[in-house]
Design an enzyme around this catalytic site. Sequence first.
Site, short mmCIF file in Angstrom:
data_model
loop_
_atom_site.label_atom_id
_atom_site.label_comp_id
_atom_site.label_asym_id
_atom_site.label_seq_id
_atom_site.Cartn_x
_atom_site.Cartn_y
_atom_site.Cartn_z
N GLY A 12 0.84 -1.21 0.00
CA GLY A 12 0.00 0.00 0.00
C GLY A 12 0.86 1.25 0.00
O GLY A 12 2.09 1.17 -0.01
N PHE A 13 0.21 2.38 0.03
CA PHE A 13 0.92 3.65 -0.01
C PHE A 13 1.84 3.81 1.22
O PHE A 13 3.06 3.95 1.08
CB PHE A 13 -0.12 4.77 -0.12
CG PHE A 13 0.36 6.13 0.29
CD1 PHE A 13 1.46 6.71 -0.32
CD2 PHE A 13 -0.32 6.83 1.28
CE1 PHE A 13 1.90 7.97 0.07
CE2 PHE A 13 0.10 8.09 1.66
CZ PHE A 13 1.22 8.65 1.06
N ILE A 14 1.28 3.71 2.41
CA ILE A 14 2.12 3.88 3.61
C ILE A 14 3.02 2.66 3.80
O ILE A 14 4.21 2.79 4.10
CB ILE A 14 1.25 4.11 4.88
CG1 ILE A 14 0.34 5.32 4.69
CG2 ILE A 14 2.14 4.28 6.11
CD1 ILE A 14 -0.65 5.55 5.82
N ASN A 34 -3.00 -8.01 -0.40
CA ASN A 34 -3.85 -8.68 -1.40
C ASN A 34 -4.10 -7.79 -2.61
O ASN A 34 -4.94 -8.09 -3.44
CB ASN A 34 -5.18 -9.14 -0.79
CG ASN A 34 -6.06 -7.97 -0.41
OD1 ASN A 34 -5.64 -6.82 -0.46
ND2 ASN A 34 -7.30 -8.25 -0.05
N LEU A 78 -1.06 -2.60 8.94
CA LEU A 78 -1.60 -1.46 8.18
C LEU A 78 -2.71 -1.89 7.22
O LEU A 78 -3.41 -1.04 6.68
CB LEU A 78 -0.49 -0.79 7.35
CG LEU A 78 0.80 -0.38 8.05
CD1 LEU A 78 1.70 0.37 7.08
CD2 LEU A 78 0.52 0.51 9.24
N THR A 97 -13.03 -6.63 6.51
CA THR A 97 -11.57 -6.58 6.44
C THR A 97 -11.00 -5.96 7.70
O THR A 97 -10.04 -6.47 8.29
CB THR A 97 -11.12 -5.74 5.23
OG1 THR A 97 -11.66 -6.32 4.06
CG2 THR A 97 -9.61 -5.65 5.12
N TYR A 151 -16.42 2.90 8.95
CA TYR A 151 -14.96 2.87 8.95
C TYR A 151 -14.42 3.22 10.34
O TYR A 151 -13.64 2.47 10.93
CB TYR A 151 -14.41 3.84 7.89
CG TYR A 151 -12.91 3.92 7.83
CD1 TYR A 151 -12.15 2.78 7.62
CD2 TYR A 151 -12.26 5.14 7.99
CE1 TYR A 151 -10.76 2.86 7.57
CE2 TYR A 151 -10.88 5.23 7.93
CZ TYR A 151 -10.13 4.09 7.73
OH TYR A 151 -8.77 4.17 7.67
#
Length: 335
Positions: A12-14, A34, A78, A97, A151
């Site tokens: 991912g980005f981070i 994933n 993360l 998730t 979220y």
Amino acid sequence: MPVRSLITGGAGFIGSHLAEALLKRGEEVYALDNLSTGSMANIDALKSRPGFHYVLDSVRNAYVVAEMVDRCDVVYHLAAAVGVKLIVEDPVNTIETNVHGTETVLHHASKKGKKVLIASTSEVYGKSEQFPFREDQDVLLGPSSKSRWSYACSKLVDEFLALAYLRQKKLPVVIVRLFNTVGPRQTGRYGMVIPTFVRQALRNEPITVYGDGRQSRSFTYVGDVVWALTRLAHTPEAVGQIFNVGSGQEITMNELAALIKKMTGSSSPIVHVPYAEAYEQGFEDTGRRVPDISRLAATIGYRPTLDLEGILKKVIDHTAAELSESVRAVSAAAV
Ligand code: UDP
């Protein structure tokens, strides 16, 4: 023997920025992803680096998580469904998730006694108007009929669960609440505002400010977030605590659009899009979001290294290079 770190959401980005920083420190890095919102492009440059390993699978796959946790000393958890647009469009996946993934990680980390750093979010403060947000204040979420709040709620469950593992099973956990992390490589595909505005400005397309644009955010440079995560993971006093990771510099979306337009020299018009059109009917946005970062400063000496203009400059340069690369690829294919 080098420290071995597992990063869930490592593509991912981070996660990919964190992987890069840990490799630079000489650590062995195991990334699990994933590719739901992460991408191979994020880890392309890392794949040939000694000490980097990756597995393409879900954090909800208990067998894979058990195996990878076993190999590592520290877990940076993360992996999550992120991005307001995605959350509104796919609430089932968001909740499952975020809750089940964290449950799986904590369960297996606890079996092996491995330290876990849990990424939570500034979203958990919800509509609170007690500024700046402090880690121990009350949170104020909207009703469950508005899917956006799922979220925040799923991340709060993650926090409760992590602290329960600490109290009941003595699992060392650290929780971080990330405030709008931004920087090069972040995609606008899931609705994030800075990559979206920068792309729009560079293409001279309308810059889409949602609502009246008076809502504000405090953006945090991904390099500062990564520094804070690695420090917290190796600071014994951080165990059992929750930390805001952010910056005190606040900006409204109207100001942000104008600043990006100016910095890119763009001819884009700035347009306002109603929330109902951008997300869903009755969408509730967070009006203001600003962290108190004194706990993080006192514990690890954290200070943001870049102001917003410095961050934007990096994002603009990176996106401009990406756009001209894709123009080059299209014209080469046409020849
Ligand atoms: N936003 C916007 N235009 C866009 C995308 C987002 O005005 O094209 C606004 C969004 O409504 C929110 C802020 O920018 O008020 C930050 O959105 P983002 O999704 O980046 O993060 P959030 O803080 O909502 O998690």
